[in-house]
Scaffold this active site. Structure first.
Site, PDB file in Angstrom:
ATOM      1  N   CYS A  32     -27.934 -20.927   8.873  1.00 21.56           N
ATOM      2  CA  CYS A  32     -28.926 -21.724   8.981  1.00 21.56           C
ATOM      3  C   CYS A  32     -29.751 -21.893   7.814  1.00 21.56           C
ATOM      4  O   CYS A  32     -29.884 -20.943   6.814  1.00 21.56           O
ATOM      5  CB  CYS A  32     -29.875 -21.077   9.956  1.00 21.56           C
ATOM      6  N   ARG A  62     -25.719 -24.170   4.245  1.00 20.49           N
ATOM      7  CA  ARG A  62     -25.958 -22.964   5.111  1.00 20.49           C
ATOM      8  C   ARG A  62     -25.620 -23.198   6.543  1.00 20.49           C
ATOM      9  O   ARG A  62     -25.632 -22.009   7.444  1.00 20.49           O
ATOM     10  CB  ARG A  62     -27.426 -22.408   4.875  1.00 20.49           C
ATOM     11  N   TRP A 112     -26.992 -23.288  12.305  1.00 21.66           N
ATOM     12  CA  TRP A 112     -25.425 -22.870  12.684  1.00 21.66           C
ATOM     13  C   TRP A 112     -25.601 -22.087  13.840  1.00 21.66           C
ATOM     14  O   TRP A 112     -26.198 -20.869  13.915  1.00 21.66           O
ATOM     15  CB  TRP A 112     -25.077 -21.743  11.469  1.00 21.66           C
ATOM     16  N   ASN A 154     -34.116 -18.227  11.187  1.00 25.07           N
ATOM     17  CA  ASN A 154     -32.757 -17.917  11.062  1.00 25.07           C
ATOM     18  C   ASN A 154     -32.488 -16.226  11.267  1.00 25.07           C
ATOM     19  O   ASN A 154     -33.504 -15.654  11.047  1.00 25.07           O
ATOM     20  CB  ASN A 154     -32.701 -17.724   9.472  1.00 25.07           C
ATOM     21  N   GLY A 155     -31.493 -15.923  11.849  1.00 23.76           N
ATOM     22  CA  GLY A 155     -30.981 -14.674  12.195  1.00 23.76           C
ATOM     23  C   GLY A 155     -31.064 -14.560  13.829  1.00 23.76           C
ATOM     24  O   GLY A 155     -30.771 -15.703  14.477  1.00 23.76           O
ATOM     25  N   GLU A 187      -6.217 -14.286  -0.709  1.00 25.59           N
ATOM     26  CA  GLU A 187      -7.241 -15.177  -0.756  1.00 25.59           C
ATOM     27  C   GLU A 187      -6.556 -16.758  -0.648  1.00 25.59           C
ATOM     28  O   GLU A 187      -7.411 -17.637  -0.080  1.00 25.59           O
ATOM     29  CB  GLU A 187      -7.722 -14.766  -2.270  1.00 25.59           C
ATOM     30  N   LYS A 201      -8.110 -19.191   1.833  1.00 25.47           N
ATOM     31  CA  LYS A 201      -8.659 -20.724   1.266  1.00 25.47           C
ATOM     32  C   LYS A 201      -8.161 -21.815   2.264  1.00 25.47           C
ATOM     33  O   LYS A 201      -8.756 -22.744   2.767  1.00 25.47           O
ATOM     34  CB  LYS A 201      -8.501 -21.011  -0.097  1.00 25.47           C
ATOM     35  N   GLU A 251      -9.271 -21.836   6.130  1.00 25.43           N
ATOM     36  CA  GLU A 251     -10.864 -22.286   6.257  1.00 25.43           C
ATOM     37  C   GLU A 251     -10.987 -23.598   6.020  1.00 25.43           C
ATOM     38  O   GLU A 251     -11.898 -24.003   6.814  1.00 25.43           O
ATOM     39  CB  GLU A 251     -11.767 -21.083   5.481  1.00 25.43           C
ATOM     40  N   HIS A 306       9.084  -6.373   6.988  1.00 23.81           N
ATOM     41  CA  HIS A 306       8.818  -5.577   8.370  1.00 23.81           C
ATOM     42  C   HIS A 306       8.248  -6.565   9.231  1.00 23.81           C
ATOM     43  O   HIS A 306       7.484  -6.091   9.983  1.00 23.81           O
ATOM     44  CB  HIS A 306       7.843  -4.769   7.687  1.00 23.81           C
ATOM     45  N   LYS A 343     -22.003 -21.139   4.713  1.00 29.09           N
ATOM     46  CA  LYS A 343     -22.284 -20.208   3.517  1.00 29.09           C
ATOM     47  C   LYS A 343     -23.060 -18.961   4.129  1.00 29.09           C
ATOM     48  O   LYS A 343     -24.056 -19.431   4.856  1.00 29.09           O
ATOM     49  CB  LYS A 343     -22.770 -20.971   2.485  1.00 29.09           C
TER      50      LYS A 343
END
Ligand code: F6R
Length: 613
Positions: A2, A27, A74, A100-101, A486, A490, A493, A509, A608
Site C-alpha cells: 500500500c 507498493r 494491496w 497502511n498496515g 534466487e 525470480k 514471482e 534425494h 514491494k
C-alpha cells in the site's frame, strides 16, 4: 504494501495526488482512491485496479481543492473492489482516512461501534478506524488530532495513517506505528507519503515519523509532532539524497530491466569509498567499532526474508569460509516466533532492501531486547530497520521500483563480501595474497557484470525455449546454491512458472523424480572446486531427458558441450561468482515473463515492501 500520499498547501491537490500515487504504485496496485477537500466538503473517488483506472474514472471533472489524501492498495482485509479501496469515510462522511498496515483488533472495535449505531460499507479494518475516530471526537468534542491520538491508543496492530476532516480544513493529521510515513516540508505546503518517492520532486526536506508519533501539519501553525502518550517531540529534518531520474524508466520497457542494467553502477556504488585496491584496503565505516565485536561474537545470526534471505545465505558461505565465524541465516518470520536462544555475545544482522519488512523489523527488535548487537544491511536510507540498528551499512543501490529485487540483491552480496573480507583480515584467517586477489577482483566485478549483460540476446533466445514450460529446476553448489534459490524465486514471482532451487547434490534425494523432457534444469556450473561433481549432476539430468541450461565460465568446454544451452560469464574468484552468475538468471526470468505477457514490474498478488505480517 500500500502507498499513501497526501498534500496540503496552495496548489491543486488532485494532480499531485495522482502523480504521487503513480510513483507509489509499486507498493500495491489492486485498487486506488483519493479524497479532496474544498469549500463544499470532502469528495472521494475510489476504483478497483490501477491508478490509471482511477484517473480514467475521474476523467474530465477532477475535484478542486488544496488539500487531499490518496492511496494505492494491496488488499489485506476484504477483496480488491471499489468499496474496500481507500480512503474510507467516517459515518457522517466528514472525515476521511488512508491507512497502511493491519488493525488486528478491528473485529472487536467494529462490534463495539456497531452497538453504538455505526454502519459499515466495506470489509476493511481501515473503515473501522475512521468510525472510531469520529466516535471519539463526537463524544469528547475534541479537536481532530486529539481524537486520532485517543483512538489510536485503542488500536492493536500496525498503521501509517493520514486523516483529513471537513470540520478542520487547513490541517492533516498523520500517525505511524510499524509502517513508514514521511513528511516533506515545502514552502507553506506539506507532502505526506509512505516513502520519499512522491516527495522528492517537490522538496528534499523531510521528517520521518517515529513509531507511535502523531504529526499535525497545518497551514497556520506549521508542523507539530507528539507521541501517542501526548509527549511533545522535536522533529528532525533530514535532507533527501535521491535523484528524480532513479524513479523514471529512462527508456527501458520495465523498471526491472533498467535495474538489472544498473548493476555495474550500483555494485560499484556499494563499494565506493570502501575498497582501495592500491592500498589493499576494505573498510566499512558504518560498522566502525563494531567490527571487533563481530570478530569476537559467539555467532552471527542473519535475519531476512525472500531475496534478502538468499543474499544472507551467500554471506554465510563467505563469512564462515573466509573469516571462520559461525553464521546462522534465519527466516525473520520464523526467528521472531520461535523463542530463539540469543545472548549479548551474538551479533544479529538484518538484511533488507526496503528496511521496512515487518518480520525482519520484529526479528531485529527481539534480538535487541535479548541483548544482541543489532546491525543492518539496508538499501533505503532512513528506513525503520536502518534507524533501529546499533550500526550498519547502506548498499546505496538507489530506489528499487521493480517488485522483483535485482540490484538490491547484488548490492547486498557485494556488502556481505566486503564484510567477510574485513572480518577475515582482522582475524588473520585469510592468506594475504588471496585477500589482495579478492579485493582486486571485487573492484573489477562491475566491469565483468557489464560483460555478462552483453549476452542479453542469447539469454533472450534461451528464454523462448523455456517460456511455455510449467516447471523449472535450478541447481547450484556452495555459494551458488543460494543463487539457484534466487533464480527460481525470480522466475516464479514474475512469470508464474513453478520453479524450485536445490543444492545440486540434493537432486538425487527427491527432485530427480520430476525430470523428464518437459523439465528445464538451470545449472550454475561455475564452481571450479566442484566442477566434476556438477558435471555428473548434469549427466544425471541428461540421462532422464531433461533440458539443461548451464551457466558456465567463458573458457568452459566440457559442461558447455553436455548442456543444451550454455550461458557464459567471465571467470572470477569462486567466492565472487554469485555477483555474476545471478545476472543471467535475472535476465532469463525477465524475458520469459515478458514473452508470457506478464506485467513484470507489478506481478500479481505481490507488492514491494511487505510491511504487514
Ligand atoms: C523478491 C523480493 C522479496 C523481498 C522480501 C524482503 O524479488 O523482492 O522476496 O526480498 O520481501 O524484502 P526486503 O529486502 O525489503 O526486506
Amino acid at each position: 504494501m500500500c502507498g499513501i500520499v497526501a498534500y496540503l498547501g496552495s496548489q491543486e491537490a488532485y494532480p499531485l495526488l495522482i502523480k504521487g500515487l503513480k510513483r507509489l504504485e509499486y507498493r500495491g496496485y489492486d485498487s486506488a482512491g483519493i479524497a479532496v477537500l474544498n469549500g463544499e466538503g470532502l469528495k472521494a473517488y475510489k476504483r478497483k485496479g490501477k491508478v490509471q483506472e482511477l484517473e480514467d474514472f475521474i476523467h474530465s471533472t477532477p475535484p478542486l481543492g488544496k488539500a487531499g489524501i490518496g492511496h494505492t492498495r494491496w488488499a489485506t482485509h476484504g477483496i480488491p473492489n471499489d468499496i474496500n479501496a481507500h480512503p474510507h469515510l467516517s459515518g457522517n462522511g466528514k472525515l476521511a482516512l488512508v491507512h497502511n498496515g493491519i488493525i488486528e483488533n478491528y473485529a472487536l472495535l467494529k462490534a463495539a461501534l456497531e452497538k453504538e449505531g455505526h454502519h459499515f460499507q466495506s470489509d476493511t479494518d481501515t473503515e473501522v478506524l475512521a468510525h472510531l475516530i469520529e466516535e471519539v471526537q463526537n463524544r469528547g468534542q475534541l479537536p481532530l488530532e486529539e481524537a486520532v491520538r485517543i483512538a489510536l491508543k485503542r488500536v492493536v496492530g500496525a498503521y501509517a495513517i493520514v486523516v483529513i476532516s471537513q470540520d478542520e480544513p487547513g490541517k492533516l493529521v498523520a500517525a505511524r506505528k510499524a509502517s513508514p510515513l514521511v513528511i516533506g516540508i515545502g514552502k507553506q505546503e506539506f507532502f505526506l507519503a509512505s516513502d520519499a518517492t512522491p516527495i522528492i520532486e517537490h522538496t528534499r526536506k523531510v521528517v520521518y515519523l517515529n513509531d507511535e508519533e502523531i504529526a499535525v501539519v497545518s497551514l497556520h501553525d506549521g508542523m507539530k509532532v507528539k507521541t501517542i502518550q501526548n509527549e511533545v517531540q522535536t522533529p528532525f529534518i533530514h535532507e533527501l539524497d535521491m535523484e528524480l531520474e532513479s524513479l523514471e524508466k529512462s527508456g527501458f520497457d520495465y523498471f526491472m530491466l533498467k535495474e538489472i542494467y544498473e548493476q555495474p553502477t550500483t555494485i560499484a556504488d556499494s563499494m565506493r569509498g570502501r575498497i582501495n585496491v592500491e592500498e589493499n584496503l576494505v573498510r566499512l565505516g558504518g560498522l566502525g567499532n563494531h567490527i571487533d565485536k563481530i570478530c569476537q561474537a559467539r555467532r552471527i545470526i542473519i535475519v531476512a526474508c525472500g531475496t534478502s534471505w538468499h543474499s544472507g545465505l551467500i554471506g554465510e558461505y563467505l563469512i564462515e569460509d573466509l573469516a571462520r565465524i559461525q553464521v546462522e541465516v534465519e527466516y525473520a518470520s520464523e526467528f521472531r516466533y520461535r523463542n530463539p536462544i540469543i545472548t549479548d555475545e551474538d551479533v544479529v544482522i538484518a538484511i533488507s532492501q526496503s528496511g521496512e519488512t515487518a518480520d525482519t523489523l520484529a526479528a531485529l527488535e527481539l534480538a535487541k531486547e535479548k541483548g544482541a548487537t543489532a546491525l543492518g544491511i539496508v538499501n533505503v536510507v532512513g528506513s525503520s530497520i536502518a534507524r533501529l540498528t546499533d550500526a550498519g551499512a547502506y548498499i546505496h543501490a538507489g530506489p528499487e521500483i521493480g517488485v522483483a529485487s535485482t540490484k538490491a540483491f547484488t548490492g547486498q552480496v557485494a556488502l556481505l563480501t566486503m564484510l567477510a573480507l574485513v572480518l577475515a583480515k582482522k582475524k588473520g584467517t585469510i592468506n594475504p595474497d588471496y585477500f589482495h586477489r579478492l579485493v582486486a577482483e571485487l573492484a573489477n566485478i562491475p566491469n565483468k557484470v557489464e560483460k555478462v549483460l552483453e549476452y542479453d540476446a542469447e539469454i533472450k533466445y534461451i528464454a523462448r525455449e523455456i517460456k511455455d514450460r510449467h516447471n523449472a529446476l535450478y541447481l547450484g553448489r556452495g555459494c551458488n546454491f543460494p543463487v539457484a534459490l534466487e533464480g527460481a524465486l525470480k522466475l516464479k514471482e514474475i512469470s508464474y512458472i513453478h520453479a524450485e532451487g536445490y543444492p545440486a547434490a540434493e537432486m538425487k534425494h527427491g527432485p530427480i523424480a520430476l525430470i523428464d523432457e518437459q523439465m528445464p534444469v538451470i545449472v550454475i556450473a561455475t564452481n571450479k572446486s566442484a566442477y566434476d561433481k556438477i558435471a555428473s549432476n548434469i549427466q544425471e539430468v541428461k540421462a532422464r531427458k531433461g533440458m539443461v541450461i548451464a551457466v558456465v565460465t567463458e573458457r568452459d568446454k566440457a559442461i558447455s558441450e553436455m548442456a543444451d544451452f550454455a550461458i557464459r560469464i567471465p571467470d572470477t574468484e569462486e567466492p565472487l561468482t554469485p555477483l555474476l552468475s545471478v545476472i543471467p538468471l535475472q535476465l532469463l526470468s525477465y524475458y520469459i515473463a515478458v514473452m508470457r505477457g506478464c506485467n513484470v514490474d507489478q506481478p500479481r498478488n505481490l507488492a514491494k515492501s511487505v510491511t504487514v505480517e
